[in-house]
Write a protein that holds these residues in place. Structure first.
Motif, PDB file in Angstrom:
ATOM      1  N   HIS A  16      47.313  45.736 -12.861  1.00 37.66           N
ATOM      2  CA  HIS A  16      46.364  46.249 -11.865  1.00 37.66           C
ATOM      3  C   HIS A  16      45.476  45.178 -11.246  1.00 37.66           C
ATOM      4  O   HIS A  16      45.051  45.318 -10.111  1.00 37.66           O
ATOM      5  CB  HIS A  16      45.477  47.318 -12.499  1.00 37.66           C
ATOM      6  CG  HIS A  16      46.236  48.479 -13.047  1.00 37.66           C
ATOM      7  ND1 HIS A  16      46.892  49.378 -12.249  1.00 37.66           N
ATOM      8  CD2 HIS A  16      46.463  48.882 -14.316  1.00 37.66           C
ATOM      9  CE1 HIS A  16      47.488  50.291 -12.999  1.00 37.66           C
ATOM     10  NE2 HIS A  16      47.248  50.015 -14.261  1.00 37.66           N
ATOM     11  N   ILE A  17      45.141  44.140 -12.011  1.00 35.74           N
ATOM     12  CA  ILE A  17      44.212  43.128 -11.501  1.00 35.74           C
ATOM     13  C   ILE A  17      44.745  41.734 -11.848  1.00 35.74           C
ATOM     14  O   ILE A  17      45.662  41.607 -12.650  1.00 35.74           O
ATOM     15  CB  ILE A  17      42.803  43.301 -12.127  1.00 35.74           C
ATOM     16  CG1 ILE A  17      42.883  43.168 -13.657  1.00 35.74           C
ATOM     17  CG2 ILE A  17      42.208  44.649 -11.748  1.00 35.74           C
ATOM     18  CD1 ILE A  17      41.544  43.252 -14.349  1.00 35.74           C
ATOM     19  N   THR A  18      44.170  40.703 -11.239  1.00 31.51           N
ATOM     20  CA  THR A  18      44.570  39.333 -11.570  1.00 31.51           C
ATOM     21  C   THR A  18      43.510  38.725 -12.472  1.00 31.51           C
ATOM     22  O   THR A  18      42.311  38.944 -12.281  1.00 31.51           O
ATOM     23  CB  THR A  18      44.731  38.463 -10.311  1.00 31.51           C
ATOM     24  OG1 THR A  18      43.486  38.443  -9.611  1.00 31.51           O
ATOM     25  CG2 THR A  18      45.809  39.021  -9.402  1.00 31.51           C
ATOM     26  N   LEU A  19      43.980  37.976 -13.473  1.00 33.27           N
ATOM     27  CA  LEU A  19      43.079  37.367 -14.449  1.00 33.27           C
ATOM     28  C   LEU A  19      43.396  35.879 -14.576  1.00 33.27           C
ATOM     29  O   LEU A  19      44.557  35.508 -14.742  1.00 33.27           O
ATOM     30  CB  LEU A  19      43.255  38.041 -15.818  1.00 33.27           C
ATOM     31  CG  LEU A  19      42.775  39.497 -15.961  1.00 33.27           C
ATOM     32  CD1 LEU A  19      43.220  40.072 -17.295  1.00 33.27           C
ATOM     33  CD2 LEU A  19      41.273  39.586 -15.813  1.00 33.27           C
ATOM     34  N   SER A  20      42.371  35.038 -14.512  1.00 31.78           N
ATOM     35  CA  SER A  20      42.565  33.595 -14.707  1.00 31.78           C
ATOM     36  C   SER A  20      42.652  33.292 -16.198  1.00 31.78           C
ATOM     37  O   SER A  20      42.339  34.138 -17.036  1.00 31.78           O
ATOM     38  CB  SER A  20      41.387  32.832 -14.107  1.00 31.78           C
ATOM     39  OG  SER A  20      40.230  33.064 -14.893  1.00 31.78           O
ATOM     40  N   ASP A  21      43.061  32.077 -16.531  1.00 25.86           N
ATOM     41  CA  ASP A  21      43.104  31.674 -17.937  1.00 25.86           C
ATOM     42  C   ASP A  21      41.710  31.709 -18.553  1.00 25.86           C
ATOM     43  O   ASP A  21      41.539  32.075 -19.722  1.00 25.86           O
ATOM     44  CB  ASP A  21      43.706  30.264 -18.072  1.00 25.86           C
ATOM     45  CG  ASP A  21      45.225  30.300 -17.907  1.00 25.86           C
ATOM     46  OD1 ASP A  21      45.762  31.389 -17.581  1.00 25.86           O
ATOM     47  OD2 ASP A  21      45.868  29.258 -18.101  1.00 25.86           O
ATOM     48  N   ASP A  22      40.716  31.347 -17.740  1.00 28.55           N
ATOM     49  CA  ASP A  22      39.334  31.408 -18.226  1.00 28.55           C
ATOM     50  C   ASP A  22      38.935  32.844 -18.563  1.00 28.55           C
ATOM     51  O   ASP A  22      38.307  33.096 -19.592  1.00 28.55           O
ATOM     52  CB  ASP A  22      38.368  30.865 -17.166  1.00 28.55           C
ATOM     53  CG  ASP A  22      38.356  29.339 -17.157  1.00 28.55           C
ATOM     54  OD1 ASP A  22      39.044  28.745 -18.022  1.00 28.55           O
ATOM     55  OD2 ASP A  22      37.683  28.768 -16.293  1.00 28.55           O
ATOM     56  N   ASP A  23      39.317  33.737 -17.674  1.00 30.32           N
ATOM     57  CA  ASP A  23      39.027  35.154 -17.916  1.00 30.32           C
ATOM     58  C   ASP A  23      39.593  35.582 -19.265  1.00 30.32           C
ATOM     59  O   ASP A  23      38.934  36.248 -20.061  1.00 30.32           O
ATOM     60  CB  ASP A  23      39.640  36.028 -16.823  1.00 30.32           C
ATOM     61  CG  ASP A  23      38.920  35.883 -15.489  1.00 30.32           C
ATOM     62  OD1 ASP A  23      37.757  35.434 -15.502  1.00 30.32           O
ATOM     63  OD2 ASP A  23      39.523  36.208 -14.456  1.00 30.32           O
ATOM     64  N   ILE A  24      40.833  35.167 -19.487  1.00 30.13           N
ATOM     65  CA  ILE A  24      41.515  35.585 -20.709  1.00 30.13           C
ATOM     66  C   ILE A  24      40.843  35.005 -21.945  1.00 30.13           C
ATOM     67  O   ILE A  24      40.687  35.677 -22.969  1.00 30.13           O
ATOM     68  CB  ILE A  24      43.004  35.180 -20.651  1.00 30.13           C
ATOM     69  CG1 ILE A  24      43.667  35.968 -19.513  1.00 30.13           C
ATOM     70  CG2 ILE A  24      43.701  35.475 -21.970  1.00 30.13           C
ATOM     71  CD1 ILE A  24      45.072  35.556 -19.244  1.00 30.13           C
TER      72      ILE A  24
END
Lengths: 198, 198
Positions: A16-24
């Motif tokens: 549903h959404i995009t996540l950066s490596d930092d987000d993860i």
DNA sequence: AACGTCCAATGAACTATATTAAGTAAGCAT
DNA sequence: ATGCTTACTTAATATAGTTCATTGGACGTT
């Protein structure tokens, strides 16, 4: 992209959404892995539900225990699904529903505070959870209609069509409880349906 | 602070969030007042539900028309409540439920595009609608439990307790439809309950 | 092997609710 | 007024679902 234990949940979110490596990385700090035993309670009245649980292995059950000691199963959750007592989780009030692990398995726990933190630091997560709750509304809507307008036979057929994985994984009396009938009557329903097929 | 026709809706929002005069001015540009006639359809399958409706006067009904031509009333909305076919509104799919005005009255219409615009320009509105949908989940949850676990007598008693305003405003056969029983049986339920009281 | 526990299945008697049909009373068009 | 329609009631009968008692199989314990 590091491979880790939260892969499943990240994958789901990325539908549903995009996540950066930092987000993860940030996400990981707010998630906790918990093993479950059979019959373990993840939410137990009257303690408030202070977390949501994502199932990675096993099966959960959401039920209400009435004044007569009868359990009414209102939902199941299998791998890839979130579950908690939303009523208590949203309001902070004492929980009225139990959430129980039905098998040995594993869940990922997201506490309320962690969730709040994530919402401010990863705004896109608002969208993910909003969609999750929208889907909850839609499926509850369908359930209400089903139970108001269809017979037990029909409800059983729809159940095994919608959750084929559960039919042979969950004891019959819990399926009956979910359908709002007695185990005895479910037995009758099943023989009736089996008779029709031939 | 100017007094205008959207006062009721602003008041409701201010129970949960704070709104500046500028916010309200912007809000006003996205809201449309609509008079309703008796039996007028605000959402009509299969056209998608492209707006939510806030009731300022009158009473709405959310129902499903099954293959046999039987209507199943799934919700009512009176003054101060929002209503639409959320399933269709969220997904953009053809609506499967009707939303009907049961009386002459007035609703405030918020279209999908207007709503999106407001979400970006007045972020706090996200919170308001999130709370609205959370409450929808909670109340649907209760409804499922009720209809699965309680008898028709009990359901009727809870209905008139929860919606005392509706008891004498809505025809009996629609209350029966909401409770998931026939009008004839509701009649019996009522005489039975009346007998018990004396 | 013997025992206890848990769950699925079954049949008989019972209760809740649906269905059908008929009657009544109010609202409304002719 | 007369009849027509619509909502509500009542009663007779039918069906859907429950309750209770019993049985048998699967499994774990001693």
């Amino acid at each position: 992209m590091v491979h880790h234990m939260f892969d499943v949940i990240v994958e789901k979110m990325r539908e549903h959404i995009t996540l950066s490596d930092d987000d993860i990385a940030l996400l990981s700090t707010c998630l906790e892995v918990r093993k479950t035993r059979k019959s373990q309670l993840l939410v137990e009245p009257p303690y408030p539900a202070n977390a949501e649980f994502f199932v990675t292995k096993g099966c959960l059950r959401h039920y209400f225990l009435d004044e007569n000691g009868v359990e009414h199963t209102t939902a199941f959750a299998i791998e890839g699904w979130w579950m908690t007592d939303l009523q208590s989780f949203f309001t902070g009030a004492p929980s009225k529903y139990h959430v129980e692990a039905m098998e040995e398995g594993e869940v990922i726990k997201l506490r309320k505070e962690g969730r709040e933190e994530l919402f401010t630091k990863i705004p896109a997560l608002n969208i993910y959870f909003r969609i999750l709750y929208q889907n909850a509304i839609i499926s509850q809507n369908e359930r209400i209609l089903n139970v108001l307008s269809t017979t037990a036979d029909e409800r059983y057929l729809r159940f095994i069509k919608k959750y084929p994985a559960l039919e042979n994984r969950v004891p019959q009396y819990l399926i009956a409880s979910y359908l709002g009938i007695t185990p005895e009557f479910l037995s009758k329903v099943k023989t009736r349906i089996a008779a029709k097929k031939s």
